[in-house]
Design a protein around this motif. Sequence first.
Motif, PDB file in Angstrom:
ATOM      1  N   ALA A  51      -2.915   6.175  -5.633  1.00 45.12           N
ATOM      2  CA  ALA A  51      -2.228   5.965  -4.291  1.00 45.12           C
ATOM      3  C   ALA A  51      -3.411   5.401  -3.467  1.00 45.12           C
ATOM      4  CB  ALA A  51      -1.927   7.229  -3.908  1.00 45.12           C
ATOM      5  N   ASP A  52      -3.211   4.843  -2.316  1.00 45.74           N
ATOM      6  CA  ASP A  52      -4.214   4.211  -1.607  1.00 45.74           C
ATOM      7  C   ASP A  52      -4.586   5.198  -0.231  1.00 45.74           C
ATOM      8  OD1 ASP A  52      -4.234   1.279  -1.854  1.00 45.74           O
ATOM      9  OD2 ASP A  52      -2.072   1.857  -1.879  1.00 45.74           O
ATOM     10  N   ALA A  70       3.224   6.665 -13.033  1.00 45.19           N
ATOM     11  CA  ALA A  70       2.549   5.867 -11.937  1.00 45.19           C
ATOM     12  C   ALA A  70       2.403   4.418 -12.178  1.00 45.19           C
ATOM     13  CB  ALA A  70       0.990   6.370 -12.521  1.00 45.19           C
ATOM     14  N   GLN A  71       2.472   3.995 -13.545  1.00 43.31           N
ATOM     15  CA  GLN A  71       2.697   2.625 -13.906  1.00 43.31           C
ATOM     16  C   GLN A  71       4.015   1.835 -13.309  1.00 43.31           C
ATOM     17  OE1 GLN A  71       3.289   1.557 -17.915  1.00 43.31           O
ATOM     18  NE2 GLN A  71       1.926  -0.167 -17.904  1.00 43.31           N
ATOM     19  N   SER A  72       4.958   2.633 -13.385  1.00 36.33           N
ATOM     20  CA  SER A  72       6.300   2.215 -12.937  1.00 36.33           C
ATOM     21  C   SER A  72       6.339   2.218 -11.352  1.00 36.33           C
ATOM     22  CB  SER A  72       7.367   3.347 -13.396  1.00 36.33           C
ATOM     23  OG  SER A  72       8.742   2.737 -12.994  1.00 36.33           O
ATOM     24  N   ILE A  73       5.718   3.120 -10.867  1.00 34.78           N
ATOM     25  CA  ILE A  73       5.582   3.131  -9.262  1.00 34.78           C
ATOM     26  C   ILE A  73       4.907   1.702  -8.994  1.00 34.78           C
ATOM     27  CG2 ILE A  73       4.524   4.300  -7.159  1.00 34.78           C
ATOM     28  CD1 ILE A  73       5.087   6.861  -8.688  1.00 34.78           C
ATOM     29  N   PRO A  77       0.912  -1.320   0.031  1.00 30.89           N
ATOM     30  CA  PRO A  77      -0.023   0.032  -0.026  1.00 30.89           C
ATOM     31  C   PRO A  77       0.874   1.393  -0.035  1.00 30.89           C
ATOM     32  CG  PRO A  77       0.080  -1.000   2.392  1.00 30.89           C
ATOM     33  CD  PRO A  77       0.592  -1.895   1.155  1.00 30.89           C
ATOM     34  N   LEU A  78       0.307   2.110  -0.803  1.00 32.66           N
ATOM     35  CA  LEU A  78       1.097   3.357  -0.719  1.00 32.66           C
ATOM     36  C   LEU A  78       0.243   4.916  -0.311  1.00 32.66           C
ATOM     37  CD1 LEU A  78       3.394   5.126  -2.259  1.00 32.66           C
ATOM     38  CD2 LEU A  78       2.131   5.181  -4.122  1.00 32.66           C
ATOM     39  N   SER A  79       1.131   5.703   0.563  1.00 34.30           N
ATOM     40  CA  SER A  79       0.561   6.972   0.890  1.00 34.30           C
ATOM     41  C   SER A  79       1.124   7.926  -0.090  1.00 34.30           C
ATOM     42  CB  SER A  79       0.970   7.211   2.559  1.00 34.30           C
ATOM     43  OG  SER A  79       0.107   6.251   3.330  1.00 34.30           O
ATOM     44  N   ALA A  80       0.698   8.771  -0.694  1.00 26.60           N
ATOM     45  CA  ALA A  80       1.021  10.030  -1.128  1.00 26.60           C
ATOM     46  C   ALA A  80       1.052  11.117  -0.229  1.00 26.60           C
ATOM     47  CB  ALA A  80       0.552  10.295  -2.406  1.00 26.60           C
ATOM     48  N   VAL A 135       5.904   5.624   1.040  1.00 21.84           N
ATOM     49  CA  VAL A 135       5.467   7.043   0.826  1.00 21.84           C
ATOM     50  C   VAL A 135       5.881   7.588  -0.563  1.00 21.84           C
ATOM     51  CG1 VAL A 135       4.891   7.489   3.198  1.00 21.84           C
ATOM     52  CG2 VAL A 135       7.271   8.178   2.214  1.00 21.84           C
ATOM     53  N   LEU A 136       5.190   8.344  -1.302  1.00 22.17           N
ATOM     54  CA  LEU A 136       5.512   9.031  -2.363  1.00 22.17           C
ATOM     55  C   LEU A 136       5.406  10.654  -1.917  1.00 22.17           C
ATOM     56  CD1 LEU A 136       6.281   9.355  -5.254  1.00 22.17           C
ATOM     57  CD2 LEU A 136       3.589   9.190  -5.819  1.00 22.17           C
TER      58      LEU A 136
END
Length: 257
Positions: A32-33, A95-98, A8-11, A81-82
């Motif tokens: 992002a989540d 975004a795809q690469s992330i 999971p990712l937080s921006a 985190v981003l």
Amino acid sequence: MSPAPRAPLSAVLITRNAAAVLEPCLDSLAFADEVVIVDSSSSDGTVELASRKGARVVPKEWLGFGRQKQFAVEQASHDWVLCLDADERVSPRLAQSIEQALAAPVSPVYRMARRNRFLGRWLAHGEGYPDWSPRLFNRLNARWSEDLVHEKVLYAVTPGTLRGDLMHDSFDDLSTYLDRQNRYTTLAARQAYELGRSAGLLHLVLSPMVRFLKFYILRLGFLDGVPGLLHISIGCMNSYLKYAKLIELRKAEAEEK
């Protein structure tokens, strides 16, 4: 076939009166989540816009760029985190690469190419591109420095590299851009002063010259035309002004003794 599960990712962002540029940034973070925004006393509708777009807003008095960004990282619900600025946006390829990196990480830190738009032109050389920036990381392995300005991500690993660009488009006119650079050089000089550093004639002469040769000549900044020349010229002036302001601070200190 369904995509591979990913971490999971937080921006996370910091803002102050960013309503004019924030919406494209938030739109680019749909993958992002969660989106966490740490806001410092905005009065232009930034908070309302962020809340309407689904971001979680945390108010915080200004701590300086590095400490404010680290505070934002600490508010995230997830370790990955981003970190973006309000006038940046994630390209579809990035975004795809992330997403792919989070599905099978090869490093706890990833850097990405940052493409700068200056005076209406997307720069492709010099300081304007690729401007490698480590912005995606696991907060257990990296953190923001405590610098007042020119903050950086601190880590002790070899970063991975993401495909795609982080697009930086501030929409500033030249006058606004110069005002902002003047504030940054003042903060940079103050930071150097508080660290006990000094400057002299060689710093004033060599720092702008080296910067110009590196980015305008060796990294082909001249291929970006007039915007490229103005971009590096202002960068060189920033180097000069930072040391000039540091000399002024040291002189004032000496006169007080």
